[in-house]
Design an enzyme around this catalytic site. Sequence first.
Site, PDB file in Angstrom:
ATOM      1  N   GLU A   1      22.393   0.679  23.988  1.00  0.00           N
ATOM      2  CA  GLU A   1      22.003  -0.387  25.553  1.00  0.00           C
ATOM      3  C   GLU A   1      22.838  -0.784  27.151  1.00  0.00           C
ATOM      4  O   GLU A   1      23.320  -0.815  27.718  1.00  0.00           O
ATOM      5  CB  GLU A   1      20.767  -1.107  25.696  1.00  0.00           C
TER       6      GLU A   1
ATOM      7  N   ASP B   1      21.634  -2.179  19.495  1.00  0.00           N
ATOM      8  CA  ASP B   1      22.976  -2.393  19.416  1.00  0.00           C
ATOM      9  C   ASP B   1      23.368  -3.657  19.878  1.00  0.00           C
ATOM     10  O   ASP B   1      22.687  -4.013  20.052  1.00  0.00           O
ATOM     11  CB  ASP B   1      23.927  -0.987  20.271  1.00  0.00           C
TER      12      ASP B   1
END
Length: 419
Positions: A161, A103
Amino acid sequence: MAGGGKPRPYIVPSANSPKPMNHLLSRVKQLAAEAAADTVALRQHLHAHPELSFEEHKTVAFVTGELQKLGLPAQPIAGTGLVAVIEGRNPGARTVALRADMDALPITEQNEVPYKSQNPGVMHACGHDVHTASLLGAARILVSLKDEFEGSVKLMFQPGEERLPGGASLMIAEGVLENPKPNSVLGQHVFPMLPAGKVGLRAGRYMASTDELYLTVRGKGGHGAMPEQNVDPVLVAAHIIVAAQQIVSRRANPKMPSVLSFGKVIAQGATNVIPNEVYLEGTFRTLNEEWRNEAHQHLRRLCEGLAESMGASCELEIRRGYPYLENEPALTARTEQAAIEYLGADNVVELDQWMAAEDFAYFSQAASACFYRLGTAAADGSGRLTASVHTPTFDVDPHALEVGPGLMAWLTLRELAEK
């Protein structure tokens, strides 16, 4: 950001260490060098097309396609995560899991490069594009060498994350550490405090837990010239901010790092207007779960008691974040030794503890794990590319895209050979 660290002395292998695999070492370096341009291209594609946490749909499709090129079917997990397995000879002998997060962050990129983010307001400013490209590169090397090793390699491409509850916790809940169960888990993260070609490690407690604090202090607003008619929540909030620091300075063991910070304070009053309430946001971080829980209780009692003593009230919400990250000492020692073999002793450094948080900590709490740092600053000593992660000018030296995959593949082969 933690300091650059200091060179680690060469560790003499123990009698139980795997025998040198010089032929594989040179082969891994060769494959990493041959694939370097392709790995850089993978990273640049990912960098140009960043997606926010748990929205990594196009990223997942891209990674799936790259794995298919390697003959690796990928299984979805945790919404926008993927798992694939490389099987060597005797696949059940031993399993090593490798993790990369995918991400990006809500940051507008300021770098003027051909691969600049094409998604306005979204940027790979924490190097997750490097992590994903490195894991794909390592997979390419390991697939080429699958007849050379025993055991299996589990590739974990993780979503989210950067956002609670953290994709690692969701993947674990969905069984990513089972079938096959890994003997060890390795994770890599960019580190602009080191030049490309160097890596850093730290055994034991390395990164902090992280909790989000949301505090509302309520009083009775009114005219600033008539304080006797009001209960000033601004004053109460100020006392709480100052008094809360004694939790760290007087309640915590001085040997246990702790951080308590308030970074947001909103009081919608004016020069002559006392507001009815004040809103605060902050963070608490430490490296011990027992003390973490105790500190939460201290903070809640302090906020509520101090507010009540001043005629106000408050509500404190503590959103529990990631646990602290601990690198298993024996695995970290083996990882360090293998890194020295791959890069040389002068290029492997010991890191300081770092009070930032990472959801790889969930893996470290559930399995034997090691999280190490990959140098990404300019390798020419010019001091370029040292912008911190989470900034709009973060970028990496392309040489890191050769070192990262090769090192990860070598660490995996070394760990698979461990008996």
